[in-house]
Design an enzyme around this catalytic site. Sequence first.
Site, short mmCIF file in Angstrom:
data_model
loop_
_atom_site.label_atom_id
_atom_site.label_comp_id
_atom_site.label_asym_id
_atom_site.label_seq_id
_atom_site.Cartn_x
_atom_site.Cartn_y
_atom_site.Cartn_z
N HIS A 61 83.55 83.76 -15.68
CA HIS A 61 84.67 82.81 -15.09
C HIS A 61 84.02 81.93 -16.32
CE1 HIS A 61 85.72 79.44 -12.49
NE2 HIS A 61 86.29 79.07 -13.67
N ARG A 65 90.52 78.09 -24.02
CA ARG A 65 91.02 77.37 -24.46
C ARG A 65 91.80 77.54 -25.40
NH1 ARG A 65 89.64 74.30 -20.65
NH2 ARG A 65 88.11 72.76 -20.78
N ASN A 279 85.37 70.40 -11.39
CA ASN A 279 85.82 70.10 -10.18
C ASN A 279 86.03 72.41 -9.97
OD1 ASN A 279 87.99 70.05 -8.64
ND2 ASN A 279 89.35 70.17 -9.71
N ASP A 306 81.39 78.56 -15.59
CA ASP A 306 83.05 78.50 -15.56
C ASP A 306 82.80 76.90 -17.07
OD1 ASP A 306 85.18 76.74 -15.44
OD2 ASP A 306 84.36 75.75 -13.45
O1 DOR Z 1 86.07 71.45 -13.96
C1 DOR Z 1 86.71 72.73 -14.40
N1 DOR Z 1 87.55 72.48 -15.29
N2 DOR Z 1 87.66 72.98 -12.59
C2 DOR Z 1 88.16 73.91 -13.27
O2 DOR Z 1 88.56 73.93 -12.28
C3 DOR Z 1 89.09 74.25 -14.29
C4 DOR Z 1 88.19 73.57 -15.96
C5 DOR Z 1 88.94 74.05 -17.15
O3 DOR Z 1 90.29 74.10 -17.40
O4 DOR Z 1 88.85 72.39 -17.63
#
Ligand code: DOR
Length: 433
Positions: A61, A65, A279, A306
Amino acid sequence: MKWLISGGRIVDPASGRDEVADLLLEDGLIKRTGQGVKAARGVKTVDASGLLVVPGLIDMHCHLREPGFEYKETVASGCAAAVKGGITSVMCMANTDPVNDCASVTAYILAKASQAGLARVFPIGAITKGMQGESLAEMGELAHSGCVAVSDDGRPVRSGGIMRRAIEYSAAFGLLVIDHAEDLSIAGEGVMHEGFVSTMLGLEGIPTAAALSQIARNIALVREFGGRIHIAHVSSRSGADLIRNAKAEGLSVTAETCPHFFTLDHEAVRGFDTNAKVNPPLSTADDVEGIIESLADGTIDVIATDHAPHHRDEKDREFDLAAFGISGFETALALTLGLVHKGRLPLMEAIAKWTVNPAKIVGLPGGTLAEGAHADVTLLDAEAQWTVDPTLFLSKGKNTPFAGTKLKGEVANTFVGGRMVYDRNEGIIVKQE
Ligand code: DOR
């Protein structure tokens, strides 16, 4: 190039092996492993004594970009940061611009990855066209072009009906559905965990129920219609409890968490530090404890970063308006080893959550040091201490709440496909044509 990794402590959760031995890499594969393997002519040797030798990490995950947000990260800068973090395979989310919902975007990402020649990149396609949540993306096309999973990460699939169809269709193509579980009607305009700290700061909160209701919905879909689902970035004790119960029922539900969720709680936001804005949001100390317990008891299968790099301008602003996300590649492994050093997670388990577990869940090659496997290998100096300095990150995203934190555990070398791509003294080693 042939490499002999000599005298390191091999920790390979796929086989349960934990012993001092050698590893011979040849033709991109693990050719031999055992004691007393000799370097023939033309074989370069790395002395791994005192180091851990583990399968290259798989991060299921992250956000690279590209295309669309190259000012935050490119596939090349992201892959460089990944291998510096000991990560040899990355699965990148579809919230690019354009969204990765078709073969041409997937092909573009794969071409960039091959140009970079560092980590292996496995794209994740969108569940719905344009991640708009209205109609399913062409899953067959995504699978054939190289996607290994689908997700509308960052923008949860609101409609349970569409999620049901996604689970059903994706199975035909062997694609894993990964859900960013968040009910936006509950999350509202929240910017951090709803609780004592959000009240003190006067910031709008995201209640834990936002994630819970969507995790519960996903479990209900799998229970009734079959198939499988993977829950992204679990951040609360109660979220993990739902997954534990689903597993006890025998449902095909798997889950991941991220290093920040077992390291920090919502107190990290107290100084309005936008680098701690993520998030799902950092939650309570009890949630941190619940996540650690759920890693230890096997409820949470995987640790993933993430990795969400953002430009300074998107973080250096009012908390309400700042972007969500943490740049995670370069701190993930040391934060994971933090749990091992504290005695909260056995080393073998910690490595499994980064290697064999994601490989099995997604159906990826790698994740093992068995003879004949891809020669993706990470050498770790588990005792080396360092202080996080984001200005030294190879990622373009310097957004970390761990700046200045002392960590223990450093990547010494990373090999991808039998090639050394990172050395802690030399840095990134670019492919010689
Ligand atoms: O903190 C986050 N950033 N949560 C996500 O689900 C998306 C991610 C992002 O793409 O920056």
